[in-house]
Design a protein around this motif. Structure first.
Motif, PDB file in Angstrom:
ATOM      1  N   TYR A  58      -2.915  -3.816  -9.307  1.00  0.00           N
ATOM      2  CA  TYR A  58      -4.207  -4.075  -8.663  1.00  0.00           C
ATOM      3  C   TYR A  58      -5.373  -3.854  -9.612  1.00  0.00           C
ATOM      4  O   TYR A  58      -5.318  -3.000 -10.496  1.00  0.00           O
ATOM      5  CB  TYR A  58      -4.378  -3.154  -7.444  1.00  0.00           C
ATOM      6  N   SER A 111       0.835  -1.202   0.000  1.00  0.00           N
ATOM      7  CA  SER A 111       0.000   0.000   0.000  1.00  0.00           C
ATOM      8  C   SER A 111       0.871   1.253   0.000  1.00  0.00           C
ATOM      9  O   SER A 111       0.601   2.221  -0.733  1.00  0.00           O
ATOM     10  CB  SER A 111      -0.922  -0.025   1.220  1.00  0.00           C
ATOM     11  N   GLY A 130      -9.302  -3.228  -6.004  1.00  0.00           N
ATOM     12  CA  GLY A 130      -8.226  -3.274  -5.025  1.00  0.00           C
ATOM     13  C   GLY A 130      -7.585  -4.623  -4.786  1.00  0.00           C
ATOM     14  O   GLY A 130      -6.795  -4.784  -3.867  1.00  0.00           O
ATOM     15  N   ALA A 184       2.270   6.099  -7.551  1.00  0.00           N
ATOM     16  CA  ALA A 184       0.846   5.921  -7.862  1.00  0.00           C
ATOM     17  C   ALA A 184       0.595   5.229  -9.201  1.00  0.00           C
ATOM     18  O   ALA A 184      -0.378   4.484  -9.335  1.00  0.00           O
ATOM     19  CB  ALA A 184       0.140   7.276  -7.836  1.00  0.00           C
ATOM     20  N   LYS A 201      -0.179   1.372  -9.378  1.00  0.00           N
ATOM     21  CA  LYS A 201      -1.439   0.771  -8.918  1.00  0.00           C
ATOM     22  C   LYS A 201      -2.187   0.062 -10.035  1.00  0.00           C
ATOM     23  O   LYS A 201      -2.603  -1.082  -9.881  1.00  0.00           O
ATOM     24  CB  LYS A 201      -2.330   1.826  -8.270  1.00  0.00           C
ATOM     25  N   ARG A 202      -2.340   0.692 -11.168  1.00  0.00           N
ATOM     26  CA  ARG A 202      -3.123   0.084 -12.256  1.00  0.00           C
ATOM     27  C   ARG A 202      -2.448  -1.154 -12.834  1.00  0.00           C
ATOM     28  O   ARG A 202      -3.096  -2.015 -13.418  1.00  0.00           O
ATOM     29  CB  ARG A 202      -3.429   1.093 -13.347  1.00  0.00           C
ATOM     30  N   ILE A 254       2.432   1.822  -3.535  1.00  0.00           N
ATOM     31  CA  ILE A 254       1.599   2.490  -4.540  1.00  0.00           C
ATOM     32  C   ILE A 254       1.232   3.914  -4.119  1.00  0.00           C
ATOM     33  O   ILE A 254       0.889   4.724  -4.963  1.00  0.00           O
ATOM     34  CB  ILE A 254       0.354   1.658  -4.923  1.00  0.00           C
TER      35      ILE A 254
END
Length: 93
Positions: free
Chosen positions: A47, A33, A51, A40, A43-44, A36
């Motif tokens: 996850y 967590s 999520g 940032a 994340k894609r 990411i």
């Protein structure tokens, strides 16, 4: 306590081309967590929209698949822990 995360080549553009980063957290889920949160754009790639870790992404804590560990994402990371992110590779003959 910072945990070393090994970043695979295809994801390095999203971590300023670093092959490894140090991220704080007490367990695997918290470390991921925080990863990411810092990077940032990862994340894609890691996850799904709801999520969950993507099926083709494997996360290892000291060479053990996190999905196979009894505590999963809640598994504590100890001193000198290493997390490896390994995207599955499809192919064959």
């Amino acid at each position: 306590m910072a945990t070393k995360i090994l970043i695979p080549s295809p994801l390095r553009p999203y971590t300023d081309n670093q092959e490894a980063v140090e991220i704080d957290g007490s367990n695997v889920g918290e470390v991921m967590s925080n990863l990411i949160a810092r990077y940032a754009d990862l994340k894609r790639h890691l996850y799904t929209e709801d999520g969950k870790l993507r099926n083709f992404v494997n996360v290892y804590l000291n060479d053990e698949d996190v999905r196979d560990l009894a505590e999963g994402d809640n598994t504590p990371v100890g001193e000198k822990a290493t997390i490896s992110i390994v995207p599955a590779i499809a192919g064959g003959f």
